[in-house]
Design a protein around this motif. Structure first.
Motif, mmCIF file in Angstrom:
data_model
loop_
_atom_site.group_PDB
_atom_site.id
_atom_site.type_symbol
_atom_site.label_atom_id
_atom_site.label_comp_id
_atom_site.label_asym_id
_atom_site.label_seq_id
_atom_site.Cartn_x
_atom_site.Cartn_y
_atom_site.Cartn_z
ATOM 1 N N THR A 371 -0.901 2.810 1.399
ATOM 2 C CA THR A 371 -1.285 2.071 0.996
ATOM 3 C C THR A 371 -0.742 0.514 2.291
ATOM 4 O O THR A 371 -0.853 -0.089 2.514
ATOM 5 C CB THR A 371 -2.056 1.281 -0.106
ATOM 6 N N GLN A 374 -0.751 1.546 5.233
ATOM 7 C CA GLN A 374 -1.825 0.700 6.200
ATOM 8 C C GLN A 374 -1.870 -0.909 6.464
ATOM 9 O O GLN A 374 -2.323 -0.989 7.023
ATOM 10 C CB GLN A 374 -3.370 1.525 5.533
ATOM 11 N N ARG A 375 -1.798 -1.182 4.900
ATOM 12 C CA ARG A 375 -2.407 -2.865 4.932
ATOM 13 C C ARG A 375 -1.273 -3.311 5.986
ATOM 14 O O ARG A 375 -1.623 -4.538 7.312
ATOM 15 C CB ARG A 375 -1.540 -3.166 3.645
ATOM 16 N N THR A 378 -2.867 -2.692 9.487
ATOM 17 C CA THR A 378 -4.123 -3.823 9.761
ATOM 18 C C THR A 378 -3.418 -4.899 10.272
ATOM 19 O O THR A 378 -4.166 -5.062 11.143
ATOM 20 C CB THR A 378 -5.096 -3.437 8.613
#
Length: 502
Positions: A371, A374-375, A378
């Motif tokens: 996670t 992924q952040r 981004t």
């Protein structure tokens, strides 16, 4: 042979001496004087019985009258000294016996009697005088029942108007001592003879004139007393001056004059008539033994009434207790509700713990490396492909290595719990910081006071009076104010609780 003095045939215009006449003519005054001396010498003292007519008293104090019977009338005069000593008040129509001497009044050439003493002609005349005086005073309302005052039940001070040497005062004192010992004031007077009526009237008015609270106590009741006697002996209590004094007295009066069959005008004017002086003492005060018995009876009745009231109150309380519900019946539903709430509390806690664990698991899942990567990706895209710092790259690589092994997964779970605890502490500290915000009380309508031009906070009424000019700060602005005289209460904001760090 005719008297030459009275011969009409020899009358002349001018008086001349007649031969053989050696008597000089007399003046009218000389004739009146000779007649006066003759009458006074012949009738030195006489007693006349007649009816008074034309009675009047002059401003000088002398009295003038006429004594008449069926066929004749004679004038009379009473000089001031004798008039003031009369034992009764003369009136027209009274039959009297007058003692004095005859004389002639030269100014009118009339004979008259100079009266030295006057008495009523028998008891009939005396009673007629009494009835006339009674009718006069009754017509003025002195005997009306509306004027009567009630007697005090238990007088503290009793005034007695009587002779100090007679048996009457001893009988009154002895009777009072036997029945109800009281404070007695005796005003000594003559009860018979010249001047006795004036003394009795002065005594009654003297008692009435005593001021309350003075050195001499004011009587609560007055007794006018005298022993028995004839009508002449009791006449002083029929005098108008005595009757008016008794009627005008503001203290209740008992008249005890004579025996039971004796009646005087003083009895009619008094508030109550007693048949004898001893009876007056009995009327004046109650019997001490009866008073004590009455008090004891009332005390017993009061105690019995209180006891009866207590008993009835106990009966009413017992009746109310019987209809009241039992304690178990009143508390049973509440106890049952408490048990239900206790049972539901355990279940609620379990559900709350389960829900909290679920939230923790979801939060922990958000903190997993995938996670975070992924952040991070981004964020890199949003930053336009700017490379991260080498330290961040090394930290990310270290995290990957640490969480790559299963043993490190447990440490991650512990880290997630510590992170959640720190988040809760941070939220609590934020709430406390909000409470410590000085602007928060202002939004609730309070204001803080600052000295105008000084910038110092004014924390007391004394500082405000010393500053005189202040500035009031509110949530939406400030207002200048001026301090007037008087006392004011300063607002003290509540002290916030200190945050507790877990």
């Amino acid at each position: 042979m005719a008297d030459p003095l009275f011969e009409t045939s020899s009358a002349r215009l001018v008086a001349e001496a007649v031969p053989g006449d050696n008597a000089a003519p007399m003046s009218v005054s000389e004739l009146s004087g000779r007649l006066k001396r003759m009458v006074e010498g012949e009738f030195g003292h006489v007693r006349l019985r007649g009816e008074i007519s034309g009675w009047k008293r002059a401003a000088s104090g002398h009295a003038y009258l006429a004594l008449k019977d069926m066929d004749a009338v004679i004038d009379g005069v009473i000089w001031r000294g004798a008039a003031s000593a009369l034992p009764f008040q003369p009136q027209d129509g009274l039959e009297v016996i007058a003692t004095g001497k005859l004389t002639i009044y030269p100014g009118r050439s009339k004979y008259q009697i100079v009266i030295e003493r006057m008495e009523l002609a028998g008891e009939g005349a005396l009673m007629a005088l009494l009835e006339k005086l009674k009718a006069k005073l009754a017509g003025e309302g002195l005997f009306d029942r509306e004027r009567k005052q009630p007697l005090p039940y238990m007088p503290n001070v009793i005034g007695v108007v009587t002779s100090p040497t007679g048996a009457v005062i001893r009988d009154i004192l002895h009777r009072l001592e036997d029945r109800f010992p009281s404070h007695v004031l005796v005003w000594p007077v003559k009860v018979q003879g010249d001047g006795s009526a004036q003394e009795v009237a002065r005594a009654v008015r003297g008692f009435d004139a005593i001021a309350p609270g003075g050195p001499v106590p004011r009587p609560d009741l007055v007794i006018v007393a005298r022993g028995g006697g004839s009508v002449e002996d009791l006449w002083s209590f029929n005098e108008e001056v005595v009757v008016r004094a008794v009627a005008e007295c503001r203290i209740p009066i008992i008249s005890a004059v004579g025996h039971e069959t004796d009646t005087t005008l003083c009895d009619f004017a008094a508030d109550l008539r007693a048949p004898t002086p001893t009876a007056a003492a009995e009327i004046a005060v109650p019997v001490l033994a009866e008073v004590r018995h009455g008090i004891a009876t009332l005390a017993h009745r009061t105690e019995r009434c209180v006891r009866r009231y207590h008993e009835r109150a106990g009966e009413q309380l017992a009746a109310l207790v019987r209809v009241l519900p039992r304690r178990d019946a009143l508390l049973g539903p509440q106890r049952q509700r408490l048990d239900d709430a206790g049972a539901r509390l355990g279940l609620g806690l379990e559900r709350r713990v389960t829900a909290a664990r679920g939230q923790l698991d979801r939060a922990g899942a958000a903190l997993r490396p995938a996670t975070l990567e992924q952040r991070l990706a981004t964020a890199r895209q949003r930053l336009g492909g700017i490379a991260l710092d080498r330290a961040a790259d090394r930290e990310l690589a270290a995290l990957r290595q640490r969480f790559a092994r299963p043993a490190e997964a447990l440490k991650l779970a512990s880290l997630e719990r510590r992170f959640a605890t720190a988040a809760e502490r941070l939220a609590a500290m934020g709430r406390h910081l909000e409470l410590l915000d000085p602007e928060l009380p202002l939004k609730k309508g309070y204001a803080w006071v600052e000295g105008r031009g000084t910038g110092k906070v004014v924390a007391s009424a004394e500082d405000a009076r010393a500053a005189q000019a202040v500035t009031l700060h509110f949530a939406d602005g400030s207002v200048d104010a001026r301090v007037e005289r008087g006392q004011a209460k300063a607002y003290v904001p509540p002290k916030p609780e200190q945050p507790t760090l877990l």
